[in-house]
Design an enzyme around this catalytic site. Structure first.
Site, short mmCIF file in Angstrom:
data_model
loop_
_atom_site.label_atom_id
_atom_site.label_comp_id
_atom_site.label_asym_id
_atom_site.label_seq_id
_atom_site.Cartn_x
_atom_site.Cartn_y
_atom_site.Cartn_z
N ASP A 1 48.74 26.27 30.27
CA ASP A 1 49.97 26.27 29.48
C ASP A 1 49.63 25.92 28.03
O ASP A 1 48.68 26.44 27.47
CB ASP A 1 50.98 25.30 30.10
N GLU B 1 58.57 21.67 24.89
CA GLU B 1 57.47 22.43 24.31
C GLU B 1 57.21 22.01 22.87
O GLU B 1 57.97 21.25 22.28
CB GLU B 1 57.78 23.94 24.34
N ASN C 1 50.17 31.89 25.87
CA ASN C 1 50.25 30.43 25.81
C ASN C 1 48.94 29.88 25.25
O ASN C 1 48.02 30.63 24.94
CB ASN C 1 50.49 29.87 27.22
#
Length: 295
Positions: free
Chosen positions: A204, A15, A152
């Site tokens: 995402d 991430e 997100n």
């Protein structure tokens, strides 16, 4: 367009990719490992440093000496140490509604305020206890929006006056746009930007390019989608893994789109052996420098 593997790091949850221009290096996190990775563009060298708890999102400080980060229990200042660790100074504790929560996606706005959302790690519970927080050194950690399951896709338009946010939980799969007051750091006028349910992949992590278009990873679909400022799907680029997690622009001319990914546990990965790696795409457009945290 062929995606190039730049780092086979096999992150459980890769991430928060951040391009640091003066180092010509890409940084990203592996959330559950509490690990910060670094890849140098000049020679492909990889290195990492470890934090004391799950490291979800981060932004460099404006002086380049440290990172502000959303972790499991709060917001921290992380400083690189010679022994391969990240020393940590707690800046704020997150008042989580339940046990088993952590920060997830986050970044700075164009003015250098740090924004990050929280989530319950047990996604199967579908608990809408996630909160989007804003952190500044003068005001501390302040809740701004709530009611999310998996917040997100946080990103800001080039002029900073539009904020984007998604909820990637399978029951939601929506992206919203907000008008953003750059003076006060306040989002308002929430509206649906894209309903992702009819499209491939769950929304995402995201990035915005110099044209104001919004790029978001289509988790479970192996795609990265580009939406125009009007919310029209412009194109979709493929990566060789099912779960791309977040994207960021980098490279000398900010014309490379880096994509982190997830390596799910307990799943047959024979059809995606590179899951958890980081990939580079050449999308034919330029990005914007990632804002730094202003103290």
């Amino acid at each position: 367009m062929q995606a190039e593997l730049i780092a086979d790091t096999r992150c459980a949850t890769g991430e928060s990719p951040v391009w640091v221009a003066n180092e010509q290096a890409l940084y990203w996190t592996d959330i559950p490992a509490g690990r910060q990775w670094r890849w140098q563009a000049a020679n492909g060298a990889l290195s990492h440093r470890d934090a004391p708890e799950a490291l979800a999102c981060m932004a460099p400080t404006e002086d380049g000496t440290a990172w502000v980060a959303g972790m499991a229990s709060g917001v921290f200042l992380l400083q690189p140490q010679d022994d391969g660790r990240l020393s940590d100074k707690r800046l704020a504790t997150a008042p989580h509604a339940r046990n088993g929560m952590r920060f997830n996606d986050g970044r700075c706005d164009r003015q250098g305020r740090f924004w990050a959302g929280t989530m319950l790690m047990d996604m199967a519970a579908a608990a809408s206890v996630g909160v989007l927080y804003r952190y500044t050194t003068d005001a501390g950690l302040l809740a701004q929006l709530d009611g999310f399951i998996t917040p997100n896709g946080l990103a800001f338009s080039p002029d900073g006056q539009t904020m984007y946010l998604s909820d990637s939980h399978p029951s939601v799969q929506a992206i919203w746009a907000f008008d953003y007051d750059t003076e006060t750091g306040t989002p308002h006028n929430r509206r649906l930007f894209v309903d992702m349910k009819p499209l491939a992949g769950r929304p995402d992590g995201a990035a915005v390019d110099a044209d104001g278009c919004y790029w978001i990873c289509g988790n479970d679909a192996g795609l990265v989608h580009r939406f125009t400022p009007e919310g029209r799907l412009d194109r979709s680029l493929a990566v060789p893994v099912k779960k791309p997690a977040m994207c960021a622009f980098g490279g000398t001319n900010l014309d490379t789109l880096f994509v982190t990914s997830i390596r799910p546990d307990g799943v047959d990965l024979s059809d995606q052996p590179l899951a958890g790696g980081v990939f580079a795409l050449r999308p034919g457009t330029q990005g914007l420098p990632e804002p730094t945290f202003r103290v």
